[in-house]
Design a protein around this motif. Sequence first.
Motif, short mmCIF file in Angstrom:
data_model
loop_
_atom_site.label_atom_id
_atom_site.label_comp_id
_atom_site.label_asym_id
_atom_site.label_seq_id
_atom_site.Cartn_x
_atom_site.Cartn_y
_atom_site.Cartn_z
N GLU A 1 0.85 -1.20 0.00
CA GLU A 1 0.00 0.00 0.00
C GLU A 1 0.87 1.23 0.00
O GLU A 1 1.83 1.31 0.76
CB GLU A 1 -0.89 -0.01 1.25
CG GLU A 1 -1.83 1.18 1.34
CD GLU A 1 -2.65 1.17 2.61
OE1 GLU A 1 -2.49 0.26 3.44
OE2 GLU A 1 -3.46 2.08 2.77
N ASP A 24 -0.98 13.53 -1.41
CA ASP A 24 -1.87 12.40 -1.65
C ASP A 24 -1.87 11.52 -0.41
O ASP A 24 -0.85 10.90 -0.10
CB ASP A 24 -1.43 11.59 -2.87
CG ASP A 24 -1.72 12.31 -4.17
OD1 ASP A 24 -0.95 13.25 -4.53
OD2 ASP A 24 -2.71 11.96 -4.81
N SER A 27 -4.89 5.90 0.73
CA SER A 27 -6.24 5.67 0.22
C SER A 27 -7.18 5.25 1.35
O SER A 27 -6.85 4.38 2.16
CB SER A 27 -6.19 4.57 -0.84
OG SER A 27 -7.48 4.29 -1.32
N GLY A 28 -8.33 5.92 1.40
CA GLY A 28 -9.31 5.58 2.42
C GLY A 28 -9.21 6.39 3.70
O GLY A 28 -10.08 6.31 4.56
N HIS A 29 -8.14 7.17 3.83
CA HIS A 29 -7.98 8.00 5.04
C HIS A 29 -8.79 9.29 4.87
O HIS A 29 -8.48 10.13 4.02
CB HIS A 29 -6.51 8.34 5.26
CG HIS A 29 -5.74 7.21 5.86
ND1 HIS A 29 -4.50 7.38 6.44
CD2 HIS A 29 -6.04 5.90 6.01
CE1 HIS A 29 -4.07 6.22 6.89
NE2 HIS A 29 -4.98 5.31 6.64
N THR A 73 -10.03 13.62 -1.76
CA THR A 73 -8.87 12.74 -1.99
C THR A 73 -7.58 13.51 -1.72
O THR A 73 -7.24 13.72 -0.57
CB THR A 73 -8.89 12.18 -3.43
OG1 THR A 73 -8.97 13.29 -4.35
CG2 THR A 73 -10.07 11.25 -3.63
N TYR A 74 -6.90 13.96 -2.78
CA TYR A 74 -5.65 14.67 -2.55
C TYR A 74 -5.95 16.10 -2.10
O TYR A 74 -7.07 16.61 -2.26
CB TYR A 74 -4.79 14.66 -3.81
CG TYR A 74 -5.31 15.51 -4.94
CD1 TYR A 74 -6.19 15.00 -5.88
CD2 TYR A 74 -4.93 16.85 -5.05
CE1 TYR A 74 -6.67 15.77 -6.92
CE2 TYR A 74 -5.40 17.64 -6.08
CZ TYR A 74 -6.28 17.10 -7.00
OH TYR A 74 -6.76 17.87 -8.02
N SER A 94 -1.92 11.75 7.14
CA SER A 94 -3.30 11.27 7.04
C SER A 94 -3.56 10.22 8.12
O SER A 94 -2.64 9.64 8.68
CB SER A 94 -3.59 10.72 5.64
OG SER A 94 -2.97 9.46 5.42
N GLN A 96 -6.84 7.38 9.55
CA GLN A 96 -8.13 6.75 9.28
C GLN A 96 -9.02 6.88 10.50
O GLN A 96 -8.64 6.45 11.60
CB GLN A 96 -7.94 5.28 8.94
CG GLN A 96 -9.20 4.59 8.47
CD GLN A 96 -8.91 3.21 7.92
OE1 GLN A 96 -7.99 2.54 8.36
NE2 GLN A 96 -9.67 2.78 6.93
#
Lengths: 113, 111
Positions: A1, A24, A27-29, A73-74, A94, A96
């Motif tokens: 990842e 960036d 992903s998913g955070h 996203t970014y 970032s 989660q």
Amino acid sequence: EAGVTQFPSHSVIEKGQTVTLRCDPISGHDNLYWYRRVMGKEIKFLLHFVKESKQDESGMPNNRFLAERTGGTYSTLKVQPAELEDSGVYFCASRQGNTGELFFGEGSRLTVL
Amino acid sequence: GQNIDQPTEMTATEGAIVQINCTYQTSGFNGLFWYQQHAGEAPTFLSYNVLDGLEEKGRFSSFLSRSKGYSYLLLKELQMKDSASYLCATLNSGGYQKVTFGTGTKLQVIP
């Protein structure tokens, strides 16, 4: 990842110019943070996004700084016009949800001449 | 608001044990992080304490006392590569949580 990525890694600009830094997150955070470290000082909070919404921007120094996170996203952090005191390393992190660690990017070093 | 204090610099000998203290005052507290940062690199996560007590993870341990607003990071069997800045950071409990960093402690490990 993939981890948190930031671009550019280093930017050298003249006073009065504009610079845009990009982050960036993982992903998913949903949580995305911007921090700045000036030489010899603490990592200072700038602002916090939850998805595309600015949750807390109390650390933004002034209206020369504009952060956006369209689509959740970014994120971009624009400095316009740049001043000498804006020099430093801008970190993006970032996370989660509301628990767990912050994952940091490598930082974007900004030098304003 | 948040106020976090840690020593600016420390020096310790390779193979020894060093304790880095952090005191904090915060309007809402929901945990404390320790991060390690080598010069020119991103901070990397070491520990997260939310309950009182000691958490051990290999050569590194972190302690928290919520009632005293106090934490420490304990590094055992120091190695030269442990030379870095160690950052204490508090997590506040209001709404979507903000992480605030202290100034960091620059640790130099000498032979």
